[in-house]
Motif scaffolding. Structure first.
Motif, PDB file in Angstrom:
ATOM      1  N   TRP A  87       0.829  -0.955  -0.142  1.00  0.00           N
ATOM      2  CA  TRP A  87       0.237  -0.439  -0.077  1.00  0.00           C
ATOM      3  C   TRP A  87       0.876   0.907  -0.164  1.00  0.00           C
ATOM      4  CZ3 TRP A  87      -3.742  -2.683  -1.114  1.00  0.00           C
ATOM      5  CH2 TRP A  87      -4.280  -3.823  -0.659  1.00  0.00           C
TER       6      TRP A  87
ATOM      7  N   GLN B 161      -9.086  -5.758  -2.080  1.00  0.00           N
ATOM      8  CA  GLN B 161     -10.414  -5.657  -0.932  1.00  0.00           C
ATOM      9  C   GLN B 161     -10.475  -3.735  -1.920  1.00  0.00           C
ATOM     10  OE1 GLN B 161     -10.768  -6.738   3.138  1.00  0.00           O
ATOM     11  NE2 GLN B 161     -11.896  -8.885   1.926  1.00  0.00           N
ATOM     12  N   LEU B 162     -11.208  -2.538  -2.011  1.00  0.00           N
ATOM     13  CA  LEU B 162     -11.181  -1.222  -2.174  1.00  0.00           C
ATOM     14  C   LEU B 162     -12.753  -0.404  -1.490  1.00  0.00           C
ATOM     15  CD1 LEU B 162      -9.417  -0.589  -5.639  1.00  0.00           C
ATOM     16  CD2 LEU B 162      -9.156   0.123  -3.241  1.00  0.00           C
ATOM     17  N   GLN B 163     -12.694   0.434  -0.599  1.00  0.00           N
ATOM     18  CA  GLN B 163     -14.104   0.536  -0.480  1.00  0.00           C
ATOM     19  C   GLN B 163     -13.626   2.233  -0.750  1.00  0.00           C
ATOM     20  OE1 GLN B 163     -13.818   1.183   3.861  1.00  0.00           O
ATOM     21  NE2 GLN B 163     -14.951   0.706   4.505  1.00  0.00           N
ATOM     22  N   PRO B 164     -14.968   2.544  -1.810  1.00  0.00           N
ATOM     23  CA  PRO B 164     -14.726   3.246  -2.517  1.00  0.00           C
ATOM     24  C   PRO B 164     -15.169   4.940  -1.885  1.00  0.00           C
ATOM     25  CG  PRO B 164     -16.019   2.212  -3.737  1.00  0.00           C
ATOM     26  CD  PRO B 164     -15.524   1.537  -2.241  1.00  0.00           C
TER      27      PRO B 164
ATOM     28  N   SER C   1      -6.766   1.777   1.632  1.00  0.00           N
ATOM     29  CA  SER C   1      -7.989   2.435   1.217  1.00  0.00           C
ATOM     30  C   SER C   1      -8.170   3.911   1.718  1.00  0.00           C
ATOM     31  CB  SER C   1      -9.100   1.641   1.352  1.00  0.00           C
ATOM     32  OG  SER C   1      -9.896   0.935   0.107  1.00  0.00           O
TER      33      SER C   1
ATOM     34  N   GLU D 130     -13.934   5.807   1.186  1.00  0.00           N
ATOM     35  CA  GLU D 130     -12.898   6.500   1.510  1.00  0.00           C
ATOM     36  C   GLU D 130     -12.651   7.466   0.333  1.00  0.00           C
ATOM     37  OE1 GLU D 130     -10.904   6.372   4.014  1.00  0.00           O
ATOM     38  OE2 GLU D 130     -12.045   5.299   4.780  1.00  0.00           O
TER      39      GLU D 130
ATOM     40  N   TRP E 116      -4.503   5.088   0.561  1.00  0.00           N
ATOM     41  CA  TRP E 116      -4.521   5.880  -0.463  1.00  0.00           C
ATOM     42  C   TRP E 116      -5.617   7.240  -0.326  1.00  0.00           C
ATOM     43  CZ3 TRP E 116      -5.285   1.108  -3.794  1.00  0.00           C
ATOM     44  CH2 TRP E 116      -4.067   0.628  -4.088  1.00  0.00           C
ATOM     45  N   THR E 117      -6.108   7.303  -0.058  1.00  0.00           N
ATOM     46  CA  THR E 117      -7.121   8.194   0.310  1.00  0.00           C
ATOM     47  C   THR E 117      -6.430   9.604   0.732  1.00  0.00           C
ATOM     48  OG1 THR E 117      -8.954   6.720   0.430  1.00  0.00           O
ATOM     49  CG2 THR E 117      -9.516   9.305   0.926  1.00  0.00           C
TER      50      THR E 117
ATOM     51  N   TRP F 234     -17.861  -2.719  -0.433  1.00  0.00           N
ATOM     52  CA  TRP F 234     -16.331  -2.692  -0.719  1.00  0.00           C
ATOM     53  C   TRP F 234     -16.015  -3.270  -1.788  1.00  0.00           C
ATOM     54  CZ3 TRP F 234     -11.956  -2.356   3.003  1.00  0.00           C
ATOM     55  CH2 TRP F 234     -12.543  -1.968   3.925  1.00  0.00           C
TER      56      TRP F 234
END
Lengths: 622, 474
Positions: free
Chosen positions: B55, B112-115, B450, B117, B453-454, B105
């Motif tokens: 990450w 796994q990505l959590q939009p 997530s 965020e 990165w956010t 997710w």
């Protein structure tokens, strides 16, 4: 916007204030207050999980079927281990040093911090001895659990078993932890949430000797344990045991219902196994053995075996014919050794001719019911045979065929009634008629039903037009009632008045004298109504089938019996049903010679001479 | 090349240095929280610390990508991005995977990505665009409503998922409006209502009523500069309450204490109102009106909680606030967290020597409860360091935001500050037992792609805008 520029100071001040506040708090709990350090230093808190006793299961008469025995697991938390006398531990638990080492390393590979099972289900004596010397073995502790025990080795398919929770459940439900037990099948699975109760949690402080000294924060954070709820099943233990005994020589299934309530009185799937086998330490090994058995005892035939209904289906044909008004109970058809149209031929046996509806059921005449199918499919009310067929199928759906009925157990199969589309696909639209599918009229062909559906059909006829979803549990402790789905009457699309002639026919099947196909099912003093059947089996000998209910007025029991590979319905299925009915209604079986015959203790020839009729019966029945 | 060099020269390296400090210190603690006796080194990608390295590597690339893009790109595409975002949030409701009961997710190639965020920086962009649009005036009602709509739309969609923590985070955008001239009176009122909302859920209604009544009484005494009148009123209310309570008990009409309290207050309220009109004591009436509004608010919150929300939603909210216990025991976790931090002492147990945080008693030890590991292993010195790091970082961003000539850049910067601040307050507050447990991560520290990165994208978009501060005028 710059007139608000000064508000930046509000932000700066807020940030500094928050930082200051946090630092004061941290200074307090980290530097000023030493109590936290002590909690942690002495490695103090321990969480002890208290496992509740699982709910008990009673039979319908209040006799206990399933209860619990205590078991003691030795648990280990590898991180808390210190050097100790392995020899002594091994001596207490009667294991070798190698085994102890292996157990420890497997626990370590799971987790250093989470307790894992060091040794499962040690005896009470060993557990007590170890408990006394626990101070010598930091990192080990004794965990009490409960295991299932059965008063009688019966009903394993209905009750199901309890096993260790699998990864899937661990992921889905935070209630479960590694090593917990969970209902895996049967009632144990269906009523898991009631049976399991609620685990308790004691949080306490330990001293350096690995002994609990006081509860943490005066037990404020403890969770109290709740014992599992007791259940009352609808099963009759004696009847269930008797059914399993009778079926012990056969492969097949017996399902008995109480018609007016839909309660399952007995649910036999043979071969069976003792529920004791799938408990605790032996579960893995025994399960493996059962799973590889060629007769597949784990397979619950009562709900999962799908057979053609055979001639028992003629009762339904009659009902639909009456409902659609294409026949009356006086309608007659001729039959001379079978049904002939052109070069099409379906055999029938020798009987008087012509027969009306009631006599046709009594004699199980193939020709008659092929003619009924003809009348149904050629009904002028409908534009095509397919449309008439769909209407016919709709009646069957209303009786619970071709769908899982909704008993609590999750592995119930649907059975099959083909749709008109199915025949359209095979034969082409408008290229099939009653002749093409005539085998359906006598319960063969593509028709499939489970023994449970067959018993439900018997119950529906017994009720003269409705059924209640069969179910296994009649009472849950602490709940006012069971699921209301198990109280609802499902009325069939066939009027109550249509059932009369069919019931009369089923009466004559047993009590009609000459021409009756199951005279051997007769019980003195009780009017049993029934119907024989034989399911053609492409893989071997035909299956023997019998459905029945009794008494004729105000029926108390409805039953379906399937005996695989035993030929005509009369031979074994009818006697088994008859004995079951006698057992349930009178409490004892007087016809012991008959019992012995079913159990194959005496050869079929002997009673055949004595009663003279049985050999003939087997020939007569289709 | 020339232009790119200028970006490098204009970048605020102090902020970047603080950012690097936070993610590396964060990673060290994730490593410590997850280290087991047997593992395949720091590059063991089956472990969380290994994954976090991926990450972090990816976030460095992301940071560069954010810097390479033209500053105007963020301004011109802000609305488009925002609309795409709303579409994605709707999409995740339909196609997303459910984890822990929240369908929030996307699973892409095992990750796994959590939009929800990523919604944060994009919402900040859209908000900045709106507030800087021609003729925009925050003091105008409909203009303000537009801003509220932009802030509220993503959390509304997220609430369906349902993730209460995210919703709380979005309320921080109100701080941006405050900086841009939003009335401080309304701001205080909203804050008061927010406080009242939580206290309604946390306290008995009758007790809350008593507290509100006391506050009102004291306020009116201070303003009237008279003790006597207030005392008389209080006595009347108390006497009435006593009588009503007695009657209620004798007749066994089971009115709740809250209802009895309201009934006891009514006559005094009516008298004050009548006197207020007669004697023109409008200040007293304003105070009384405040009390009435508060009571109405309590009743409606209570009604909404019990009658509008479904039982599982109620449970979720109560569990989040630590009122109801869940099977894992929220109260127990907080205690464990406090013990872990508390046991660290002044200088900690030393790196990798923590014992408490590695217990599985604190379930989210490398995500939401990473601060415990800092507290236990680095002691008061470590926790102070982290807090000073945050305070320094946030103050530095304020300085940067205030030096922008472009309002867009400044507003975006304040969006960043607000979001980081609320995460910091709620997360640290929860681990040290000052605030209820609401599962949101500690920016740059907690495990998880997530969120890392956010916040990285958020920061570097702002730094990119800052690097062009001499060119951007809007």
């Amino acid at each position: 916007m710059n007139q608000y520029r000064d508000r930046r100071y509000v932000f700066a001040a807020a940030i500094i204030l928050v930082g200051l506040l946090f630092m004061i708090r941290l200074f307090h709990i980290q530097v000023m207050d030493n109590s936290y350090e002590q909690y942690a230093l002495s490695n103090a808190q321990s969480v002890r999980t208290i496992y509740p006793a699982r709910g008990l299961i009673y039979d319908r008469t209040g006799k206990i079927m399933v209860y619990n025995k205590a078991a003691y697991d030795i648990m280990v938390i590898p991180r808390q281990l210190e050097t100790f006398d392995t020899t002594e531990l091994c001596a207490i638990l009667k294991i070798t040093r190698e085994s102890a080492r292996e157990r420890l390393s497997s626990a370590k590979s799971y987790s250093y911090r989470v307790p894992s099972v060091f040794m499962k289900q040690v005896s009470y004596e060993n557990a007590a001895l170890l408990q006394e010397k626990m101070f010598q073995f930091p990192g080990l502790y004794v965990q009490t659990r409960t295991l299932r025990e059965y008063t009688s080795p019966i009903a394993s398919h209905a009750l199901g078993y309890v096993g260790e929770v699998d990864q899937d459940h661990l992921d889905k439900d935070p209630y479960y932890q590694m090593g917990d037990y969970i209902g895996v099948s049967g009632v144990e699975k269906a009523y898991e949430e009631y049976l399991r109760g609620q685990k308790g949690k004691d949080i306490f402080l330990k001293d350096v000797h690995n002994q609990a000294i006081e509860s943490y924060e005066e037990g404020k954070l403890d969770v109290s344990v709740e014992v599992g709820k007791n259940l009352t099943t609808t099963l009759d233990m004696e009847l269930q045991a008797y059914g399993e005994e009778l079926m012990s020589h056969y492969v097949g299934s017996v399902v008995a219902l109480e018609p007016k309530s839909g309660e399952v009185l007995a649910l036999v799937s043979a071969p069976s196994y003792s529920p004791d086998l799938l408990v605790g330490r032996s579960l893995g090994v025994e399960f493996g053995k059962l799973a590889t058995d060629t007769l597949n005892p784990l397979f619950n035939r009562a709900l999962m075996a799908q057979y053609p209904p055979g001639s028992t289906f003629k009762t339904i044909m009659g009902l639909i014919g009456l409902q659609e008004k294409v026949i009356t109970k006086k309608t007659e058809h001729h039959c001379y050794y079978g049904f002939y149209v052109g070069n099409i031929h379906t055999a029938c046996h020798l009987h008087e001719t012509p027969l009306n509806l009631i006599e046709a059921i009594q004699n199980s005449c193939n020709t008659y019911f092929i003619n009924v199918l003809k009348s149904i499919l050629q009904d002028v009310k409908f534009a095509s045979a397919a449309e008439a067929y769909d209407n016919w199928r709709q009646h069957l759906l209303s009786m619970g065929f071709a769908q899982s009925l909704g008993i609590e157990l999750t592995n119930e199969l649907n059975g099959n009634i083909p749709t008109s589309d199915y025949f359209n696909r095979i034969y082409g639209e408008n290229h099939w008629n009653y002749l093409t599918i005539r085998s359906l009229a006598i319960g063969q062909g593509e028709l499939l039903a489970t023994p449970l559906q067959m018993a439900n059909m018997a119950a529906t006829i017994a009720n003269r037009g409705y059924y209640i979803t069969p179910h296994l549990i009649s009472e849950i402790e602490g709940e006012e009632s069971i699921d209301e789905a198990y109280a609802k009457k499902h009325y069939t699309s066939i009027d109550t008045s249509c059932y009369g002639p069919i019931v009369d026919g089923m009466d004559l099947v047993i009590n009609g004298g000459a021409g009756s196909t199951a005279r051997n099912a007769k019980i003195e003093g009780i009017t049993v109504c029934g119907k024989t059947g034989t399911a053609e089996n492409p893989h071997g000998n035909d299956h023997s089938i019998f459905i029945a209910f009794a008494p004729k007025i105000n029926p108390k029991i409805a039953i379906a019996v399937y005996v695989e590979n035993q030929g005509f319905g009369t031979t074994y299925a009818a006697p088994i049903a008859s004995l079951m009915i006698e057992k349930y209604l009178t409490g004892e079986v007087k016809r012991t010679w008959y019992e012995n015959w079913v159990k194959q203790l005496i050869q079929p020839v002997a009673p055949a001479r004595k009663k003279d009729s049985i050999v003939n019966d087997t020939l007569q029945n289709n | 090349m020339v232009q790119r060099n200028r970006i490098v020269a204009n970048l605020d390296w102090v902020t970047i240095l603080l950012w690097l400090l936070m993610i590396s210190f964060g990673w060290m603690n994730i490593y410590s929280a997850n280290i087991m006796e047997a593992h395949g080194g720091i590059f063991d990608f089956s472990q969380r610390f290994g994954k976090q390295l991926i990450w972090i590597g990816a976030s460095l690339l992301l940071a560069m990508l954010m810097l390479v893009l033209d500053a105007k790109f963020y301004i011109y595409f802000s609305y488009l991005l925002y609309i795409v975002l709303l579409g994605v949030l709707l999409g995740v409701l339909v196609f997303g995977k459910e984890i822990n009961g929240a369908r929030s997710w996307f699973i892409i190639g095992g990750f796994q990505l959590q939009p929800s965020e990523f919604a944060k920086p994009i919402t900040a962009l859209a908000l900045a665009n709106l507030l800087t649009s021609h003729n925009y005036n925050i003091r105008r009602f409909w203009h303000l409503i537009k801003a509220f709509a932009i802030i509220a739309a993503p959390p509304m969609l997220i609430l369906l998922q349902p993730d209460l923590g995210s919703v709380l985070v979005y309320s921080a955008f109100l701080l941006v409006l405050f900086r841009e001239g939003f009335s401080s009176n309304i701001m205080m009122m909203l804050a008061a209502l927010g406080l009242l909302f939580f206290t309604t859920l946390l306290l008995e209604k009758a007790l809350l009523l008593l507290i509100l009544f006391s506050i009102t009484l004291i306020l009116s005494m201070i303003i009237a500069r008279s003790f006597k009148k207030g005392a008389v009123n209080a006595a009347i209310v108390a006497a009435l309450f006593g009588i009503l309570f007695g009657v209620n008990y004798l007749l066994q009409t089971e009115f709740s204490l809250f209802v009895l309290g309201l009934a006891a207050l009514t006559p005094v309220a009516v008298i004050i109102t009548i006197n207020g009109f007669r004697l023109r004591e409008y200040v007293q009436m304003k105070i009384l009106a405040g009390l009435l509004i508060s009571i109405l608010f309590i009743i409606s919150v209570d009604f909404a909680m019990n009658n509008v929300l479904k039982p599982h939603q109620q449970h979720r909210i109560y569990v989040t606030l630590g009122i109801e216990d869940d099977p894992q025991g929220v109260g127990y976790n907080v205690n464990q967290s406090k013990i872990a931090i508390g046991s660290g002492g002044f200088s900690g147990k030393g790196y990798l020597n923590g014992t408490q945080t590695k217990l599985h008693f604190v379930p989210e030890q490398s995500t939401d409860f990473i601060f415990c590991t800092v507290g236990e292993e680095w002691g008061f010195l470590g926790t102070s360091f982290v807090i000073l790091l945050y305070v320094g970082f946030l103050l530095r961003i304020i300085v940067l935001a205030e030096r922008q000539r472009s309002s867009f850049s400044r507003i975006f910067g304040y969006g960043f500050i607000s979001i980081i601040l609320i995460h910091f307050i709620v997360n640290v507050g929860m681990t040290i037992g000052l605030l209820p447990v609401i599962g949101i991560p500690l920016p740059f520290f907690s495990y998880g792609g997530s969120s890392l990165w956010t916040f990285t994208m958020f920061l570097f978009i702002f730094l990119r805008l800052d690097a062009s501060r001499l060119e951007l005028l809007r």
